[in-house]
Design an enzyme around this catalytic site. Structure first.
Site, short mmCIF file in Angstrom:
data_model
loop_
_atom_site.label_atom_id
_atom_site.label_comp_id
_atom_site.label_asym_id
_atom_site.label_seq_id
_atom_site.Cartn_x
_atom_site.Cartn_y
_atom_site.Cartn_z
N LYS A 1 0.31 4.45 -0.43
CA LYS A 1 -0.43 5.34 0.27
C LYS A 1 0.01 6.65 -0.55
O LYS A 1 -0.25 6.50 -1.14
CB LYS A 1 0.62 5.52 1.67
CG LYS A 1 -0.11 4.72 2.52
CD LYS A 1 0.07 4.82 4.52
CE LYS A 1 -0.21 2.99 4.69
NZ LYS A 1 0.22 3.49 6.25
N HIS B 1 -9.60 1.37 4.90
CA HIS B 1 -8.13 1.66 5.60
C HIS B 1 -8.28 2.25 6.63
O HIS B 1 -9.21 3.69 6.35
CB HIS B 1 -7.33 2.17 4.84
CG HIS B 1 -5.67 2.66 5.17
ND1 HIS B 1 -5.42 3.28 5.89
CD2 HIS B 1 -4.60 1.84 5.23
CE1 HIS B 1 -4.55 2.37 6.66
NE2 HIS B 1 -3.31 1.41 6.04
N SER C 1 3.43 -2.44 10.21
CA SER C 1 4.52 -2.21 10.17
C SER C 1 5.11 -3.71 10.34
O SER C 1 6.31 -4.49 10.73
CB SER C 1 5.24 -1.92 12.10
OG SER C 1 4.94 -0.86 12.13
N GLU D 1 -5.75 -4.45 10.79
CA GLU D 1 -4.68 -3.82 11.13
C GLU D 1 -5.26 -2.63 12.27
O GLU D 1 -5.93 -1.45 11.86
CB GLU D 1 -4.95 -2.71 9.64
CG GLU D 1 -4.36 -3.46 7.89
CD GLU D 1 -3.65 -2.34 7.01
OE1 GLU D 1 -2.72 -2.30 6.80
OE2 GLU D 1 -4.28 -1.01 7.23
N GLY E 1 2.61 2.35 10.80
CA GLY E 1 3.33 2.80 10.70
C GLY E 1 4.26 3.78 12.50
O GLY E 1 5.03 4.67 11.96
N GLU F 1 -6.46 4.47 7.71
CA GLU F 1 -6.41 6.38 7.90
C GLU F 1 -7.73 6.94 6.53
O GLU F 1 -7.77 8.17 7.06
CB GLU F 1 -4.89 6.70 6.21
CG GLU F 1 -3.98 6.75 7.67
CD GLU F 1 -2.80 5.19 6.35
OE1 GLU F 1 -3.02 5.64 5.14
OE2 GLU F 1 -2.25 4.98 7.20
N ASN G 1 0.47 -1.11 0.08
CA ASN G 1 0.39 -0.01 0.44
C ASN G 1 0.98 1.53 -0.62
O ASN G 1 1.33 1.66 0.72
CB ASN G 1 -0.90 -0.30 1.04
CG ASN G 1 -1.79 1.19 1.32
OD1 ASN G 1 -1.69 1.95 0.45
ND2 ASN G 1 -2.28 1.16 2.66
P1 PGA Z 1 2.62 0.36 7.07
O1 PGA Z 1 1.37 0.64 7.07
O2 PGA Z 1 3.26 -0.89 6.74
O3 PGA Z 1 3.90 1.84 6.80
O4 PGA Z 1 2.49 0.22 8.96
C1 PGA Z 1 0.59 -0.59 6.79
C2 PGA Z 1 -1.49 -0.15 6.42
O5 PGA Z 1 -1.32 1.21 6.91
O6 PGA Z 1 -1.30 -0.12 5.35
#
Ligand code: PGA
Length: 251
Positions: A11, A95, A213, A167, A173, A97, A9
């Site tokens: 982003k 997601h 992560s 998630e 992150g 976010e 992903n």
């Molecule tokens: P990350 O993000 O691997 O940077 O923690 C995962 C995600 O939000 O899909």
């Protein structure tokens, strides 16, 4: 019986030039991968170029979001059919976010799931609790709410095109990964929930990804858990080296 599904992903990262540089570098590196499904959810504007650059590979290109109508006066939105025409074959929906910054709710996520499937896209539906919710012992209630409402109105046959991504928001992150045990516990709970909704055979076939992560250093132990069927990878999908290592976790 479930083919592992590793999806990046990106982003809001990578210009078209940067995305093409990744694709051209990544192409050869996964040419010999046959036992893992690979996806990249990229910015809308790069779908077409990346899909062309990765044509005839196992890498599926997708979007990170979509709108629920096919066309019309919805300034700034992108329809599932547009994603498909550009070469996308799946989209992420719900997601955290999107929930946190853009007002995504279970109801809008559900409309997007229906619209995406209706346009022939596959879907990765995300669920996951915040730190506050985990500390209040609400993890199961929250993921249940996300999944039951996000998938409302779907039949078992449509679930062949759906992946669920767990998630935990506190692990995204942050460098904090849920431990494999913590994760497996939620995945097993989700599998049971899906069984109640769609029946045992369908639930046994649905891939449940973990996200938050995921890195080359922790992917193997996560994938060793019986109900973890892949990963949704943010930061570590931005570099060919780290995403290659994640895709090849079993080699
Ligand atoms: P990350 O993000 O691997 O940077 O923690 C995962 C995600 O939000 O899909």
């Amino acid at each position: 019986m479930r083919t592992p599904f590793m999806a990046g992903n990106w982003k809001m990262n990578k210009t078209i030039a940067e995305a093409l540089a990744f694709a051209n570098e990544f192409r050869g590196r996964v040419a010999n991968v046959s036992d893992v499904e690979i996806g990249l959810a990229v910015p809308f504007l790069t779908i077409r170029s990346v899909a062309e650059a990765l044509q005839n590979t196992r890498v599926k290109i997708g979007a990170q979001n979509c709108f629920w109508e096919a066309s019309g006066a919805y300034t700034g939105e992108v329809a599932p059919g547009m994603i498909q025409e550009a070469g996308g074959v799946f989209t992420v929906v719900g997601h955290s976010e999107r929930r946190q910054y853009f007002g995504e709710t279970n109801e809008t996520a559900n409309k997007k799931v229906h619209a995406a499937l209706g346009a022939g896209l596959e879907v990765i539906l995300c669920c996951g609790e915040t730190l506050e919710e985990r500390e209040a012992d609400r993890t199961q209630a929250v993921v249940k709410d996300h999944v039951v409402n996000g998938l409302a109105g779907l039949g078992p046959e449509q679930m062949a095109s759906v992946t669920v991504a767990y998630e935990p928001v506190w692990a995204i992150g942050t460098g904090k990964t849920a431990t494999p045990d913590q994760t497996q516990e939620v995945h097993a709970y989700l599998r049971g929930l899906l069984e109640g909704l769609f029946g045992a055979d369908t639930a046994a076939a649905i891939r449940i990804q973990y996200g938050g992560s995921v890195k080359p250093a922790n992917v193997k132990e996560l994938m060793a858990q019986p109900d973890i069927d892949g990963a949704l990878v943010g930061g570590a999908s931005l570099e060919p080296d780290s995403f290659e290592a994640i895709v090849k976790y079993g080699q």
